[in-house]
Design a protein around this motif. Structure first.
Motif, mmCIF file in Angstrom:
data_model
loop_
_atom_site.group_PDB
_atom_site.id
_atom_site.type_symbol
_atom_site.label_atom_id
_atom_site.label_comp_id
_atom_site.label_asym_id
_atom_site.label_seq_id
_atom_site.Cartn_x
_atom_site.Cartn_y
_atom_site.Cartn_z
ATOM 1 N N GLU A 169 -6.862 5.244 -12.478
ATOM 2 C CA GLU A 169 -6.727 6.695 -12.404
ATOM 3 C C GLU A 169 -7.087 7.176 -11.001
ATOM 4 O OE1 GLU A 169 -7.025 8.435 -16.687
ATOM 5 O OE2 GLU A 169 -8.982 8.501 -15.745
ATOM 6 N N PRO A 170 -6.076 7.368 -10.140
ATOM 7 C CA PRO A 170 -6.384 7.911 -8.828
ATOM 8 C C PRO A 170 -7.034 9.285 -9.006
ATOM 9 C CG PRO A 170 -3.987 7.799 -9.194
ATOM 10 C CD PRO A 170 -4.643 7.173 -10.381
ATOM 11 N N VAL A 171 -8.222 9.455 -8.454
ATOM 12 C CA VAL A 171 -9.008 10.670 -8.715
ATOM 13 C C VAL A 171 -8.226 11.919 -8.303
ATOM 14 C CG1 VAL A 171 -11.194 11.844 -8.187
ATOM 15 C CG2 VAL A 171 -11.157 9.367 -8.458
ATOM 16 N N TRP A 172 -7.441 11.804 -7.239
ATOM 17 C CA TRP A 172 -6.684 12.945 -6.725
ATOM 18 C C TRP A 172 -5.535 13.345 -7.654
ATOM 19 C CZ3 TRP A 172 -1.750 11.105 -5.838
ATOM 20 C CH2 TRP A 172 -1.635 9.716 -5.659
ATOM 21 N N ALA A 173 -5.245 12.537 -8.657
ATOM 22 C CA ALA A 173 -4.136 12.844 -9.567
ATOM 23 C C ALA A 173 -4.620 13.360 -10.918
ATOM 24 C CB ALA A 173 -3.274 11.600 -9.767
ATOM 25 N N ILE A 174 -5.940 13.370 -11.130
ATOM 26 C CA ILE A 174 -6.451 13.736 -12.465
ATOM 27 C C ILE A 174 -6.540 15.246 -12.606
ATOM 28 C CG2 ILE A 174 -8.432 13.594 -14.025
ATOM 29 C CD1 ILE A 174 -8.986 10.834 -12.920
ATOM 30 N N GLY A 175 -5.787 15.773 -13.546
ATOM 31 C CA GLY A 175 -5.844 17.197 -13.854
ATOM 32 C C GLY A 175 -5.324 18.088 -12.737
ATOM 33 N N THR A 176 -4.638 17.495 -11.766
ATOM 34 C CA THR A 176 -4.206 18.261 -10.595
ATOM 35 C C THR A 176 -2.707 18.541 -10.618
ATOM 36 O OG1 THR A 176 -3.786 16.196 -9.414
ATOM 37 C CG2 THR A 176 -5.949 17.223 -9.094
ATOM 38 N N GLY A 177 -1.992 17.884 -11.532
ATOM 39 C CA GLY A 177 -0.540 18.002 -11.535
ATOM 40 C C GLY A 177 0.104 17.054 -10.528
ATOM 41 N N LYS A 178 -0.712 16.434 -9.642
ATOM 42 C CA LYS A 178 -0.172 15.449 -8.683
ATOM 43 C C LYS A 178 -0.198 14.084 -9.347
ATOM 44 C CE LYS A 178 -2.028 17.424 -4.492
ATOM 45 N NZ LYS A 178 -3.294 17.434 -3.795
ATOM 46 N N THR A 179 0.952 13.416 -9.355
ATOM 47 C CA THR A 179 0.992 12.081 -9.949
ATOM 48 C C THR A 179 1.250 11.084 -8.833
ATOM 49 O OG1 THR A 179 2.336 13.193 -11.584
ATOM 50 C CG2 THR A 179 2.001 10.856 -11.911
ATOM 51 N N ALA A 180 0.681 9.894 -8.960
ATOM 52 C CA ALA A 180 1.083 8.834 -8.030
ATOM 53 C C ALA A 180 2.567 8.560 -8.285
ATOM 54 C CB ALA A 180 0.253 7.582 -8.310
ATOM 55 N N THR A 181 3.314 8.244 -7.252
ATOM 56 C CA THR A 181 4.712 7.870 -7.495
ATOM 57 C C THR A 181 4.695 6.528 -8.240
ATOM 58 O OG1 THR A 181 4.903 6.573 -5.470
ATOM 59 C CG2 THR A 181 5.453 8.928 -5.307
ATOM 60 N N PRO A 182 5.767 6.220 -8.969
ATOM 61 C CA PRO A 182 5.791 4.935 -9.676
ATOM 62 C C PRO A 182 5.520 3.769 -8.724
ATOM 63 C CG PRO A 182 7.575 6.322 -10.444
ATOM 64 C CD PRO A 182 6.942 7.059 -9.294
ATOM 65 N N ALA A 183 6.052 3.830 -7.503
ATOM 66 C CA ALA A 183 5.852 2.727 -6.552
ATOM 67 C C ALA A 183 4.392 2.643 -6.111
ATOM 68 C CB ALA A 183 6.768 2.896 -5.354
ATOM 69 N N GLN A 184 3.782 3.812 -5.838
ATOM 70 C CA GLN A 184 2.361 3.825 -5.445
ATOM 71 C C GLN A 184 1.491 3.252 -6.558
ATOM 72 O OE1 GLN A 184 1.788 8.054 -4.794
ATOM 73 N NE2 GLN A 184 1.156 7.761 -2.673
ATOM 74 N N ALA A 185 1.779 3.681 -7.787
ATOM 75 C CA ALA A 185 0.985 3.211 -8.927
ATOM 76 C C ALA A 185 1.188 1.709 -9.119
ATOM 77 C CB ALA A 185 1.355 3.976 -10.185
ATOM 78 N N GLN A 186 2.436 1.266 -9.077
ATOM 79 C CA GLN A 186 2.728 -0.164 -9.297
ATOM 80 C C GLN A 186 1.996 -1.036 -8.272
ATOM 81 O OE1 GLN A 186 3.852 -2.363 -11.381
ATOM 82 N NE2 GLN A 186 3.922 -4.071 -9.935
#
Ligand code: PGA
Length: 256
Positions: A169-186
């Protein structure tokens, strides 16, 4: 290696005991069609957990809590033990969530103690890891995640890993509406699997589910879950409405 997708809701401090049964039942109804394909879990505030277990009876929904203590009992005001969780009939627990790390002084060492206690008690433990935006911008993602995994999982064996799920869980993406891109997450999920292989061996690492968490919703779930090393989701906001949660679970059921 096919790993069964696991989609878990993390209700946080959002649902009252009197609202719990209705939400669990609505989720069970909305997701019944996917129950054999996807492991579905609701992690609730501790005070809701008995209601959730009762409402989930006769469904395939698993129930868990959002934290646990490492001691079996004693003078630890405000904490709950793994024995107490097991006693309710709940079978899952989240450890090391970034909100616990950020607001409640959780460290990699205490995460290790909680995770170890959970696994020894037979609970399925979703241990969270993730970097802050500052850490990402300073190019420290692998260093931070590597440390959280090595310290958080210290002392656990390949056998223990059968009850282990990792949530990235990237902290910057939690509850912020910002999602890691699929490539970043992978990219991070692959790094997590490599690290798990160093800790437990390659064969075991292939069996461990790695969830993505951070603003996952019906609209972005399919492309995230299509990634090779993304085996599920840990869902905050979108787990509070049965239709949204079901949308994510349907994406998981249809993912290859
Ligand atoms: P979010 O929360 O889905 O609301 O971003 C995820 C989590 O914190 O587990």
């Amino acid at each position: 290696m096919s790993r069964k997708k696991i989609i878990a809701g993390n209700w946080k401090m959002n649902v009252k005991p009197s609202e719990t049964a209705a939400l669990v039942k609505a989720i069970a109804e909305a997701t019944a069609a996917y129950a054999d394909k996807v492991e579905i879990v609701c992690c609730t505030p501790a005070i809701d957990v008995l209601e959730a277990v009762a409402a989930a009876k006769g469904t395939t929904i698993g129930v868990g809590t959002e934290n646990c203590h490492w001691e079996d009992h004693g003078a630890f005001t405000g904490e709950i033990s793994t024995g107490m969780i097991v006693d309710t009939g709940a079978t899952y627990v989240i450890t090391g969530h970034s909100e616990r790390r950020q607001y409640f002084g959780e460290t990699d060492e205490t995460v290790n103690k909680r995770t170890t206690a959970a696994i020894k008690a037979g609970l399925t433990c979703m241990m969270c890891v993730g970097e802050t935006l500052d850490e990402r911008e300073a190019d420290l993602v692998n260093e931070v995640i590597g440390r959280q995994l090595k310290v958080g999982l210290k002392g656990l064996t390949a056998n223990d890993a059968a009850k282990l799920v990792i949530a990235y869980e990237p902290v910057w993406a939690i509850g912020t509406g910002k999602t890691a891109t699929p490539a970043q997450a992978q990219q991070v999920h692959a790094f997590i699997r490599e690290t798990l292989a160093k800790l437990f061996g390659e064969a075991t690492a292939e069996t461990i589910r790695i969830q993505y968490g951070g603003s996952m919703k019906p609209g972005n779930a399919a492309e995230l879950l299509a990634q090779k090393d993304i085996d599920g989701g840990l869902i905050g906001g979108a787990a509070l409405k049965a239709a949204d949660f079901a949308g994510i679970i349907s994406a998981a059921a249809n993912a290859k």
